[in-house]
Design a protein around this motif. Sequence first.
Motif, PDB file in Angstrom:
ATOM      1  N   LEU A  69      21.287  10.025 -14.964  1.00 32.64           N
ATOM      2  CA  LEU A  69      22.326   8.990 -15.047  1.00 32.64           C
ATOM      3  C   LEU A  69      22.563   8.581 -16.500  1.00 32.64           C
ATOM      4  O   LEU A  69      23.713   8.431 -16.938  1.00 32.64           O
ATOM      5  CB  LEU A  69      21.902   7.759 -14.230  1.00 32.64           C
ATOM      6  CG  LEU A  69      22.044   7.870 -12.717  1.00 32.64           C
ATOM      7  CD1 LEU A  69      21.225   6.795 -12.020  1.00 32.64           C
ATOM      8  CD2 LEU A  69      23.519   7.746 -12.313  1.00 32.64           C
ATOM      9  N   LEU A  73      15.902  11.048 -12.036  1.00 28.87           N
ATOM     10  CA  LEU A  73      17.249  10.633 -11.623  1.00 28.87           C
ATOM     11  C   LEU A  73      17.818   9.629 -12.629  1.00 28.87           C
ATOM     12  O   LEU A  73      19.007   9.692 -12.991  1.00 28.87           O
ATOM     13  CB  LEU A  73      17.211  10.021 -10.216  1.00 28.87           C
ATOM     14  CG  LEU A  73      16.599  10.886  -9.104  1.00 28.87           C
ATOM     15  CD1 LEU A  73      16.757  10.196  -7.751  1.00 28.87           C
ATOM     16  CD2 LEU A  73      17.210  12.279  -9.061  1.00 28.87           C
ATOM     17  N   TRP A 123      21.345  16.992  -7.821  1.00 28.88           N
ATOM     18  CA  TRP A 123      19.961  16.580  -7.600  1.00 28.88           C
ATOM     19  C   TRP A 123      19.012  17.736  -7.885  1.00 28.88           C
ATOM     20  O   TRP A 123      19.293  18.861  -7.457  1.00 28.88           O
ATOM     21  CB  TRP A 123      19.802  16.111  -6.133  1.00 28.88           C
ATOM     22  CG  TRP A 123      18.462  15.544  -5.831  1.00 28.88           C
ATOM     23  CD1 TRP A 123      18.107  14.235  -5.879  1.00 28.88           C
ATOM     24  CD2 TRP A 123      17.288  16.268  -5.448  1.00 28.88           C
ATOM     25  NE1 TRP A 123      16.781  14.105  -5.562  1.00 28.88           N
ATOM     26  CE2 TRP A 123      16.257  15.339  -5.290  1.00 28.88           C
ATOM     27  CE3 TRP A 123      16.997  17.626  -5.242  1.00 28.88           C
ATOM     28  CZ2 TRP A 123      14.961  15.703  -4.919  1.00 28.88           C
ATOM     29  CZ3 TRP A 123      15.717  17.987  -4.887  1.00 28.88           C
ATOM     30  CH2 TRP A 123      14.714  17.033  -4.725  1.00 28.88           C
ATOM     31  N   PHE A 150      22.790   6.835  -8.475  1.00 33.14           N
ATOM     32  CA  PHE A 150      22.774   8.303  -8.429  1.00 33.14           C
ATOM     33  C   PHE A 150      23.643   8.791  -7.269  1.00 33.14           C
ATOM     34  O   PHE A 150      24.448   9.716  -7.426  1.00 33.14           O
ATOM     35  CB  PHE A 150      21.333   8.818  -8.299  1.00 33.14           C
ATOM     36  CG  PHE A 150      21.230  10.313  -8.482  1.00 33.14           C
ATOM     37  CD1 PHE A 150      20.920  10.847  -9.726  1.00 33.14           C
ATOM     38  CD2 PHE A 150      21.471  11.182  -7.424  1.00 33.14           C
ATOM     39  CE1 PHE A 150      20.857  12.231  -9.914  1.00 33.14           C
ATOM     40  CE2 PHE A 150      21.403  12.560  -7.605  1.00 33.14           C
ATOM     41  CZ  PHE A 150      21.091  13.084  -8.852  1.00 33.14           C
TER      42      PHE A 150
END
Length: 236
Positions: free
Chosen positions: A79, A75, A97, A180
């Motif tokens: 980003l 994650l 995701w 996130f």
Amino acid sequence: MDIERLRREFPARRIDYYPSIDSTMRAAAGLEAGSVVLADEQTAGQGRHGRRWHSEAGSGIYCSIVLKPMPVLTLALGLATADAIARATGMVCDLRWPNDVMLAGKKVAGILVQVADGKAIAGIGINVNHASFPPELASEATSLRLHTGAPVSAIDILLALLPAVDRFVEMDKETILRLFTSSSSYAAGRRVTVAQADGIVEGTTAGLDPAGFLIVRKDDGTDTLIVAGGVRAAGS
Ligand code: BTN
């Protein structure tokens, strides 16, 4: 690609460059933390779940960075990739995701993390200047150039990417989960289907759990925790 410029900007880092290689993941295995491996082309680019990563010459960023393992690294890298694209090009990406960086509903970059021997190899593939994709990918994949209609500088993205990765991997897990969730249209309130081993789950996303897994609320009100990928916008 102007690798010498990259080496000048980051003199303390080992930056290996290959005009052509099977996979930067393999070349990065065994290197010290902080090392970066880049290639102009990959002949056996690896995607998640054993898939191939389309890695044609001169069109993409194919990059592996050796890091310390940490929670929610995938994650954090998504980003960092979206942050670097935004800084270098102004294009604002969505995050699907756990590892897809999206533009206008299509995948523009992907993240692959492999952990071995106490190190994490962060694989980042960005579709930068691809003019087209093979038919089997065309409905799902895009490039920055296809999106914007003009060539994009891969080196500018890399110059932003390495510091972005350094910044995001220093953040604590709660901060990464918060960032996130606020950067991803998929994290909460999105109607999705998810391919699971025992069939397709359909429901509405309801945020990330403390470990970073995706919660999908089915129409009967029960929650399913999604621990691996396969998330798609429902109806797509
Ligand atoms: C995915 O979305 O399936 C992950 C794709 C990761 C692709 C990158 S390109 C650089 C690095 N080398 C590889 O062989 N794969 C990763």
